[in-house]
Structure formats: structure tokens, C-alpha cells
Design an enzyme around this catalytic site. Structure first.
Site, PDB file in Angstrom:
ATOM      1  N   CYS A  22     -64.253  -7.720   5.567  1.00  0.00           N
ATOM      2  CA  CYS A  22     -65.047  -8.048   4.006  1.00  0.00           C
ATOM      3  C   CYS A  22     -66.318  -7.910   4.845  1.00  0.00           C
ATOM      4  CB  CYS A  22     -64.482  -9.589   4.197  1.00  0.00           C
ATOM      5  SG  CYS A  22     -65.635 -10.752   5.240  1.00  0.00           S
ATOM      6  N   CYS A  25     -68.630 -10.456   7.032  1.00  0.00           N
ATOM      7  CA  CYS A  25     -67.894 -10.156   8.813  1.00  0.00           C
ATOM      8  C   CYS A  25     -68.482  -8.546   8.955  1.00  0.00           C
ATOM      9  CB  CYS A  25     -66.639 -10.097   8.637  1.00  0.00           C
ATOM     10  SG  CYS A  25     -65.792 -11.433   8.293  1.00  0.00           S
ATOM     11  N   ASP A 403     -74.699  28.205 -14.287  1.00  0.00           N
ATOM     12  CA  ASP A 403     -74.507  29.415 -14.233  1.00  0.00           C
ATOM     13  C   ASP A 403     -73.449  30.524 -14.722  1.00  0.00           C
ATOM     14  OD1 ASP A 403     -76.030  31.984 -12.803  1.00  0.00           O
ATOM     15  OD2 ASP A 403     -74.486  32.032 -10.786  1.00  0.00           O
TER      16      ASP A 403
END
Length: 711
Positions: A22, A25, A403
């Protein structure tokens, strides 16, 4: 700095992590690693499960720093087969199931023996200890260090529940928390699968020929110049150039193109692509760490580590949010009993409920899981998004500038008309033009050279010296001793007035959408050459899709004349044309559009117009595969030379932006609602953890919807 200090700073090691469960952690693990004396700096990429350590640290030291979460540390290049353990066979998931079993027995005991019976309390206590053992170890250790993260809050809440006799609720909280952790870990693994699948695309070994020997070697042992032997149905292990044979190559893994591409001698091929038909021999041109696939994987991982604007907001908010929740919980627990004579047990219970519901898990994970999922999905479709910030910005675009050459058109112009003037012949005109353009890098030059070669004109008869490019206008050189110019009508108008005949010819061709180049000296024009670039079949459809999904304006930027630009624009359907632009003019146009509309993208080939790409809110490069400049210059690279990827990219970005906003609003809204329910005493501990778990899971699964966004 001492010599030792410099040595530590220059020593950089990258590791892959297993078991990173997680975001909280991950943050704690990063702090622990940073505290190692010989570590100078550390960067943890949660999305890619990668750790970069600047300084010195052994694997044992790093694993000790992550022991609280069972994190395994592996050197980046170490080959360790990933052992896939089924969800229900993981140790932490087994303890969760055991906790559930004791929880159920506890409720059976309540109905048979009563809630206050010792046996009932013991069963619930076992459910708490089995399901929450690892949680308590970490939470109590954090508490002694005054580190208040999610596990600390949970530990306080569960111990508090036991003290006031709410054993059943404490057991429910432990089980639901353990279940939410397991499901969050599972869902993050699903999100990371996009990177893992990229890593597994290319073979780890290949058959090569060295001299007269054929050897099966690991890709790390293959050297530049080695010859790969590729049989039908095999994947390529390295980037290289075809030196023998021809075959159709499926490049979907790199470019997202579903249609195989015919490769012949001299063509570039990429690691991870599939040889479908014939046998090929390929000369290796890049080491395994430098292949296009390796660059894609590296950039995707780096992109997932980069904090998006919304994530920066969430991180800053969470920094103040957690202490605020703890203060609110404390005040709810002590103020009513002290000042209005409330029952201590009841208000401590409510304070514990605030701690549980206040866990910032759903909020913290709301952005990174969406970013990881979206960028991974895009990479599998052949779109390289180089960071969360670019993903979010692409979702806010209002204007897209294109372009012309190589973007809206195929970029392979052909000579369509030639007209010699005043007694000169077309062969002489074409020969002089070819002699000059041989030194030019302009796309139109290749069209003239191809036409001259088709006409059988030899360079031996016409030799150019002292070549000079005239930026944005043309070029000049001495051909057989005479100074000649080739370029736009504008270039010649600056040197000598054009005759009405030349003016009329130029205008007629330009209205047809052709680019006209004049050839001559400062005194006379010897002829004109018209070149047309073919419009991509997909350009018109892509412009329509972009307008349909809400892009306010599409603009074509071109160095061509106004008439040619308008003719091409009419074919593809762009809203506006800016013609006769030099590179600096394109840059100025992008700046002006940003000032007027705010969010502007520039789509180009990544080689030309680099300043415009860099200045746009989002620079999008076409045909990134094999083009280092495109990958490095752009914020987003469409790996295939395919404009159809553009609407998909905009839609994915918008969906990601919407999901991130939904996640943040939902996570905060649910917390707010739960806190309101505390006032009348309706919020129980198990409802609080259920709300927290529900919020986290809904945020994660909402983000995983991004895996389903299709072209």
C-alpha cells in the site's frame, strides 16, 4: 564533500520490489531506507514497484527496512521467476479467512452463551489476534515512535474497543481491515500487470550466428553486430536491421498497429515484435538495455512515478488530514464526558469510530492507481504517456495544432508537374534540382531525387558545390560552375520580379494543393517543379472524431503557401490554417494559441518543430518507434505512424481525469457523511471500517475501469 561522500553519491542502484502492499507502507519503507547511514538519497516508485538507491546499501539492509511489510528486494537485472501464488493461498489471506471463521463462531456464541460470557470474549479475542497480529506489531511500533499512519489508527481503535468491552466490534474491524488490505493488494497487482506484460513481450534468449557458429544466448550476452536468426512464428529478442530475407512483422506490441508490416533488407525491426511468415537474418543495432521496448518500459515506469497535479494536492491534503482526524477523535472522546456529563464508554466508542473512518487510505490511493492503470493501458495500445501531469493536461485540451508534413499528410511527397521556361528542357531542370537537393534534408528533396532517378539522370553530369540551405525558403549551390537557387516563389520574388506567366502557373498549381518550387539564378527562372504530399486516409476521420469529442479548434501549421495549405485543410476538415510559417513562426503561433485558449497540443513528428512541441501544453510526437528524438522530445508519443491513436489518447486522458475527480470527491464525501453520522451516534465501529474499506475498494475498482478504455 569528501572523496567517500562523492563515491556514495555517484553509486546508484535500482531494485525491484515484491510484496509492496500500500501507499502508506511504501512511504514508510522509503523513510526506513533513507535512515540507513550509507544511503544518500532514495526514490520509491510505487506504481512500478521499483526502488532507486543513491549510495550504498545491501539487499539485507533494504529487506530489513521493509520487514514490517514483508517486502522482498531484488536487483533490477537479477533473473528471478515470479512465483504467482493464488489469492487464497497467500499467508495473509489465510489468516484473514481464519479470522472470519472465529468471527462467525463468536456470533454463534453470542446467541448461545451471551455477549458477556468468557468463551464468547475469548473467541472474539482469537479472531482479533489471528487477523490483526501483523497489524498490531506495526501499529504498536509506530505508536512508540509517534508515527501516526493508518495501521497506528487501527491499532488504537481496536485496543480501545477491547478496553471498553466491544470485543465483537473489534473483531469485525480487524477482519474488514485485513480483507480491505488483501483486496487492495490484489487490485494494485492487476494495475501493475500492464508493466509486467510489457516486460514479458521480448524473449530472454535468441539464436545468433557468430562466424560459422550458431549459438543460443541470453539477450544480455548478445553484442552489437551479432546476426539474429529469426524463424517464422518467433518473436524478435533485439532491435536490429534486416540483412537477409523478407517477412511480415506484427508490431502491435510496440506500436499498437494490428496490421503486420512487410520488412525487407535494410528495414528496422524491434524487440518484442512477431515474425509471421518468412525467415529473417537481422544485424543487432542496440544492446538489450537500449532497445525501443526497453525505453518504453523505462519511460512508462518513470511516468507512473511522476506526481500528477491532483496527486500533489492529495499528498499535501493528507499531510494535514491525518493529524486533524486524530485531534477530532480525541476531542469527541473527552469533551462530552467532561463538560456535559456524557458516558465515557459511549463517547470513547464514538472517538474510536472517528479514528477508523478517518483513515486516509482511499484518498491517498485515489490518484496513483488511476495514473498507473491509464498509462499502462495506453502503453499496451502503442501510446507512450510520459507522466501523470501529461495525462491530466491531455484531458483538458481545447485546441490541437497539427504540423502538416508527415502528420496530416503521409510525408512522402511526389513530383506531379515540371515545366521548363525560355528554351530550357525538363531534364536539365530536373538534373540541376537534383544536384542541389542531394545535400538537403527537406522532405521535398527526396521527391525530386526519386523523380530524377526514375528519369535516369546521373549525378556524374551535374555536380553541385558550396551548398547552402536558406531556412524556410530553399537552397543554393554552384552546379557546373553556375550559381543556382531552388525554393519557394517568395525566395525568387526577393531576387527578381516574376513574370505574369510564372505567377499564373504557380497560382494554378497551388490552388490544386501542390507545393511549387522554382529553379533558376538571380537573373532568370529556368523552370518550376510542383510536388504534392498525399493526405493520410485517416486524417479527415480523425479530425471529425476530435470535433465530436469536444475539441474546440483544430489548426494546421505549415511552411507551405496559403493556397496549398487551404487546399489540404479543405480535404482534412481542420478549422483553421496558418501557412508560410518558419520554425520560429510555428513557435509564436503555439504561444499565441496558449494565450488565447489555455490548453493547446502540438502534434508533429518529434524531429522538426521541436520548439513548438516543447512550448505546447502537451507535445505529441507521431511515429515514436525507432525515433529516439520523438520519444525524448514529446510529452506523449504515438509509437505507430497512425493518427487514429490521437482521439483514443484524448478520450483515455479525459476518462482518467474524470475518474480521479470522482475518486477524490467520493473518498472525501464518504468520510464527511460518516463523520456526520457520529453526531447522533449512528456510526458503529464496524460501519466505520466498512465505509473506509468500501471507499478504498470503490476508488480502486473505479480506477481499474481505465483498463477497458478502447480505441
Amino acid at each position: 564533500m569528501s572523496i567517500l561522500g562523492k563515491a556514495i553519491e555517484n553509486n546508484k542502484e535500482i531494485y525491484r520490489l515484491q510484496g509492496l502492499s500500500c501507499t502508506n507502507c511504501a512511504a514508510k519503507f522509503e523513510r526506513n531506507v533513507r535512515e540507513i547511514e550509507t544511503v544518500n538519497d532514495v526514490q520509491l516508485n510505487f506504481g512500478a514497484s521499483k526502488l532507486t538507491v543513491i549510495g550504498e546499501a545491501t539487499v539485507e539492509q533494504l529487506e530489513k527496512a521493509g520487514a514490517f511489510d514483508g517486502i522482498k528486494v531484488l536487483p533490477e537485472n537479477q533473473k528471478v521467476p515470479e512465483i504467482k501464488i493464488p489469492f487464497w493461498k497467500k499467508a495473509e489471506n489465510r489468516t484473514t479467512m481464519a479470522s472470519l471463521i472465529f468471527l462467525l463462531f463468536g456470533y454463534i456464541s453470542i446467541y448461545s452463551l451471551g455477549e458477556e460470557h468468557l468463551a464468547t470474549i475469548l473467541i472474539f479475542a482469537l479472531a482479533i489476534l489471528i487477523g490483526g497480529y501483523n497489524l498490531f506489531i506495526v501499529g504498536l511500533r509506530n505508536l512508540t515512535k509517534l508515527q501516526f499512519d493508518m495501521k497506528t489508527l487501527m491499532t488504537i481503535a481496536i485496543i480501545g474497543a477491547a478496553i471498553i468491552g466491544e470485543w465483537s466490534e473489534g473483531a469485525v474491524v480487524v477482519f474488514l481491515f485485513a480483507l480491505s488490505e488483501a483486496l487492495e493488494s490484489y487490485s494494485m497487482d492487476k494495475a501493475r500487470e500492464s508493466i509486467r506484460s510489457l516486460m514479458d513481450i521480448a524473449p530472454k534468449t535468441a539464436l545468433i550466428r557468430r562466424g560459422q557458429q550458431e549459438l543460443e544466448l541470453a539477450v544480455e550476452d548478445i553484442e552489437l553486430g551479432d546476426t539474429l536468426i529469426i524463424k517464422p512464428g518467433q518473436k524478435l529478442a533485439m532491435d536490429g536491421e534486416v540483412i537477409k530475407g523478407q517477412s511480415s512483422i506484427n508490431q502491435a506490441a510496440i506500436t499498437g498497429e494490428s496490421i503486420p508490416v512487410l520488412k525487407t533488407i535494410g528495414d528496422e525491426v524491434f524487440a518484442g515484435t512477431l515474425n509471421e511468415e518468412g525467415s529473417l537474418e537481422v544485424r543487432v543495432t542496440k544492446r538489450v538495455r537500449d532497445t525501443t521496448l526497453a525505453k518504453i518500459i523505462h519511460l512508462v515506469e518513470e511516468a507512473q512515478a511522476e506526481r500528477a497535479p491532483s496527486q500533489a494536492f492529495v499528498d499535501k491534503f493528507a499531510k494535514y488530514y491525518t493529524p486533524a482526524i486524530m485531534l477530532i477523535a480525541l476531542l469527541i472522546a473527552i469533551i462530552p464526558p467532561i463538560f456535559i456529563g456524557g458516558d465515557w464508554s459511549e463517547w470513547i466508542y464514538r472517538g474510536l469510530a472517528v479514528l477508523v473512518v478517518g483513515c486516509p487510505c482511499a484518498l491517498v490511493i485515489s490518484t496513483p492507481v488511476a495514473i498507473v492503470t491509464a498509462i499502462g493501458n495506453a502503453a499496451k495500445k502503442g501510446v507512450l504517456i510520459k507522466g501523470g501531469i501529461h495525462l491530466e493536461e491531455a484531458g483538458r485540451l481545447k485546441v490541437i495544432a497539427f504540423d502538416k508534413t508527415g502528420t496530416l499528410t503521409k510525408g512522402t511527397p511526389e513530383v506531379t508537374n515540371m515545366k521548363a521556361i525560355d528554351g530550357h528542357d525538363t531534364n536539365e531542370l530536373l538534373a540541376i534540382a537534383m544536384a542541389i537537393e542531394k545535400f538537403s534534408q527537406h522532405p521535398l528533396a527526396s521527391a525530386i531525387i526519386r523523380k530524377a532517378e526514375e528519369a535516369g539522370i546521373s549525378l556524374n553530369d551535374y555536380r553541385a558545390d558550396d551548398f547552402h540551405s536558406i531556412t524556410g525558403k530553399g537552397a543554393k549551390a554552384f552546379v557546373n560552375g553556375q550559381k543556382y537557387y531552388i525554393g519557394s516563389p517568395k525566395l525568387f520574388e526577393e531576387m527578381t520580379p516574376l513574370s505574369s506567366f510564372v505567377h499564373e502557373e504557380v497560382n494554378t498549381l497551388q490552388i490544386q494543393g501542390k507545393t511549387v518550387m522554382l529553379v533558376g539564378t538571380t537573373e532568370e527562372i529556368i523552370g518550376l517543379i510542383a510536388v504534392a504530399d498525399q493526405v493520410r486516409e485517416s486524417s479527415s476521420e480523425v479530425i471529425q472524431k476530435l470535433q465530436a469529442i469536444g475539441i474546440q479548434k483544430t489548426i494546421m501549421l505549415t511552411g507551405d503557401n496559403e493556397a496549398t495549405g487551404q487546399a489540404i485543410a479543405k480535404q482534412v476538415g481542420v478549422s483553421e490554417v496558418k501557412a508560410e510559417l518558419l520554425p520560429q513562426d510555428k513557435l509564436a503561433a503555439i504561444k499565441s494559441l496558449r494565450k488565447q485558449y489555455g490548453k493547446v497540443a502540438m502534434v508533429g513528428d518529434g524531429i522538426n518543430d521541436a520548439p513548438a512541441l516543447a512550448t505546447a501544453t502537451v507535445g505529441i510526437a507521431m511515429g515514436g518507434a525507432g525515433t529516439d528524438t520523438a520519444i525524448e522530445t514529446a510529452d506523449i508519443a504515438l509509437m505507430a505512424d497512425d493518427l487514429n491513436k490521437l482521439p483514443y489518447t484524448i478520450q483515455l486522458s479525459r476518462r482518467a481525469l474524470r475518474i480521479i475527480k470522482e475518486n477524490i470527491i467520493f473518498a472525501l464525501g464518504l468520510k464527511l457523511l460518516a463523520l456526520i453520522l457520529i453526531v447522533p451516534g449512528w456510526l458503529t465501529l464496524w460501519m466505520a471500517i466498512f465505509a473506509d474499506m468500501g471507499a478504498t475498494l470503490i476508488v480502486v475498482f473505479n480506477s481499474l475501469r481505465l483498463l477497458k478504455v478502447k480505441e
